[in-house]
Design a protein around this motif. Structure first.
Motif, PDB file in Angstrom:
ATOM      1  N   GLU A 210       3.059   2.096  -2.153  1.00  0.00           N
ATOM      2  CA  GLU A 210       3.105   2.709  -3.487  1.00  0.00           C
ATOM      3  C   GLU A 210       1.859   3.571  -3.721  1.00  0.00           C
ATOM      4  O   GLU A 210       1.959   4.712  -4.172  1.00  0.00           O
ATOM      5  N   ALA A 211       0.697   3.028  -3.421  1.00  0.00           N
ATOM      6  CA  ALA A 211      -0.525   3.802  -3.615  1.00  0.00           C
ATOM      7  C   ALA A 211      -0.522   5.049  -2.739  1.00  0.00           C
ATOM      8  O   ALA A 211      -0.919   6.136  -3.185  1.00  0.00           O
ATOM      9  N   ALA A 212      -0.063   4.910  -1.496  1.00  0.00           N
ATOM     10  CA  ALA A 212      -0.058   6.065  -0.601  1.00  0.00           C
ATOM     11  C   ALA A 212       0.906   7.137  -1.088  1.00  0.00           C
ATOM     12  O   ALA A 212       0.580   8.330  -1.075  1.00  0.00           O
TER      13      ALA A 212
ATOM     14  N   ALA B 131      -0.581   8.887  -3.980  1.00  0.00           N
ATOM     15  CA  ALA B 131      -1.646   9.800  -3.552  1.00  0.00           C
ATOM     16  C   ALA B 131      -1.054  11.113  -3.061  1.00  0.00           C
ATOM     17  O   ALA B 131      -1.544  12.202  -3.385  1.00  0.00           O
TER      18      ALA B 131
ATOM     19  N   ALA C 270       0.832  -1.200   0.000  1.00  0.00           N
ATOM     20  CA  ALA C 270       0.000   0.000   0.000  1.00  0.00           C
ATOM     21  C   ALA C 270       0.861   1.242   0.000  1.00  0.00           C
ATOM     22  O   ALA C 270       0.367   2.345  -0.267  1.00  0.00           O
TER      23      ALA C 270
ATOM     24  N   ILE D 131      -2.557  10.534   5.638  1.00  0.00           N
ATOM     25  CA  ILE D 131      -2.508   9.382   4.740  1.00  0.00           C
ATOM     26  C   ILE D 131      -1.571   8.303   5.291  1.00  0.00           C
ATOM     27  O   ILE D 131      -1.873   7.107   5.231  1.00  0.00           O
ATOM     28  N   ALA D 132      -0.449   8.743   5.833  1.00  0.00           N
ATOM     29  CA  ALA D 132       0.566   7.775   6.249  1.00  0.00           C
ATOM     30  C   ALA D 132       0.299   7.198   7.634  1.00  0.00           C
ATOM     31  O   ALA D 132       0.554   6.025   7.885  1.00  0.00           O
TER      32      ALA D 132
END
Lengths: 202, 202
Positions: free
Chosen positions: B160-162, B165, B158, B199-200
DNA sequence: CGTGCGTCTGAACGATCGTTCATACTCGGT
DNA sequence: ACCGAGTATGAACGATCGTTCAGACGCACG
């Protein structure tokens, strides 16, 4: 007669798909009507039996993808029920899946709509604003209900920045998502739904 | 001699800036070398005393903005110290401020680099990947130290997606940020830093 | 069996594309 | 006063642009 129409429709559809592929790859101004024709096994002049102009084809592409996006978002909202958290997760997830499923059409719509003639571009800009408002409204409603928190962030109208962050996450997913990679589209869509909640919930 | 060089440099710089404005507004393939020349008060042929080709000008623009982005990110990382949270916040905030400060150059770099000839495009793609890796590395380090949490999200890698984003939030900020609006660039940059942490951190 | 509509071709339109080149000008260095 | 390097010009290059059009083809219809 009906048969003729359906054949005609097929040709128009083939041109539409050639436009998707070529505009996606070379951009609108970088694509030639002769390239479009060749991709359909036609002559340049023949295209004008199906579209009034190159502009017209671009608008058909951009307008259709907006129709589909509206339908997808409305469907996600309907099936999510009333809670703002479920609504936001459904919107972000469905919008992400939509962009993964249609990388060509969505890239063209988001990158090349600026080349439309003023009247048609205005129409597209209005539709884009409506999508933004849809996300922002859910965020504001969630804040009103105490499920989301943006005032804590210290910046006035952080809702706009947050909704743009969520939108851009979904809109540009196809630029990095690899369909032949380990992650599935559904995984990534669900993941984006949860990341949207992180953004909103804090 | 030195004076001559500096005059030359000015003309080259004027062409560079005309490229920024015109490529930003009409796209690379939508811009004409005669338009570029006219914007500088020159003739089309004169441009070729300063750039070998239209491609060459595009590469100069894209390469310079990558130089500056690298410097900005390195500076943010340096002044943030060792903690992954401070590092991520500094990276996201600085990158956002960078894109707000240079809307033309960054839009051209992110949208039109695909029109570069293969060798130069490859060079740009490598630099883009390095920026992605910079963000992803900070996220992974933060997860290792227990400050960030991605495994909870249930999707493998996840990170990579984060990081995409967070990157897209910063990269596309200039498409909606209004310099004449109520929010300042610093406010928005700081806000993006906090959203990146949301997000993180989860 | 014609008739007519829809579609196709291929040539042509004027305009414009990125680039080259012979020529002239400017101006600091000798 | 002259030279030479650097830059500007404006015409020209062949290629290609989006679009138009006259003519031919095919096929459902009366």
């Amino acid at each position: 007669m009906l048969n003729v129409r359906s054949v005609t429709g097929d040709t128009r559809e083939r041109i539409h798909e050639a436009g998707l592929a070529l505009f996606h790859e070379r951009g609108y101004t970088g694509t030639t009507v002769r390239e479009l024709a060749e991709a359909c096994g036609l002559t340049a002049g023949s295209l004008y039996n199906h579209y009034a102009s190159k502009d017209d084809l671009l608008f058909a592409i951009v307008d259709r993808v907006h129709d589909r996006a509206d339908a997808v978002l409305a469907g996600a909202l309907r099936s999510a029920g009333a809670g703002p958290e479920a609504q936001l997760e459904a919107l972000a997830s469905a919008f992400t899946a939509f962009h993964i499923a249609r990388p060509q059409a969505t890239r063209v719509a988001n990158r090349d709509y600026i080349y439309l003639p003023p009247a048609q571009r205005e129409s597209v800009v209005r539709r884009r604003r409506r999508v933004r408002a849809l996300f922002a409204d859910v965020l504001r409603q969630g804040e009103r209900e105490g499920r989301f928190s943006f005032a804590v962030l210290g910046s006035e109208d952080a809702v706009e920045a947050a909704s743009m962050a969520i939108l851009n996450m979904a809109v540009w997913v196809a630029e990095w998502f690899d369909p032949s990679g380990p992650r599935t589209a559904q995984d990534t869509a669900a993941l984006h739904g949860r990341l949207a909640l992180r953004i909103a919930r804090g």
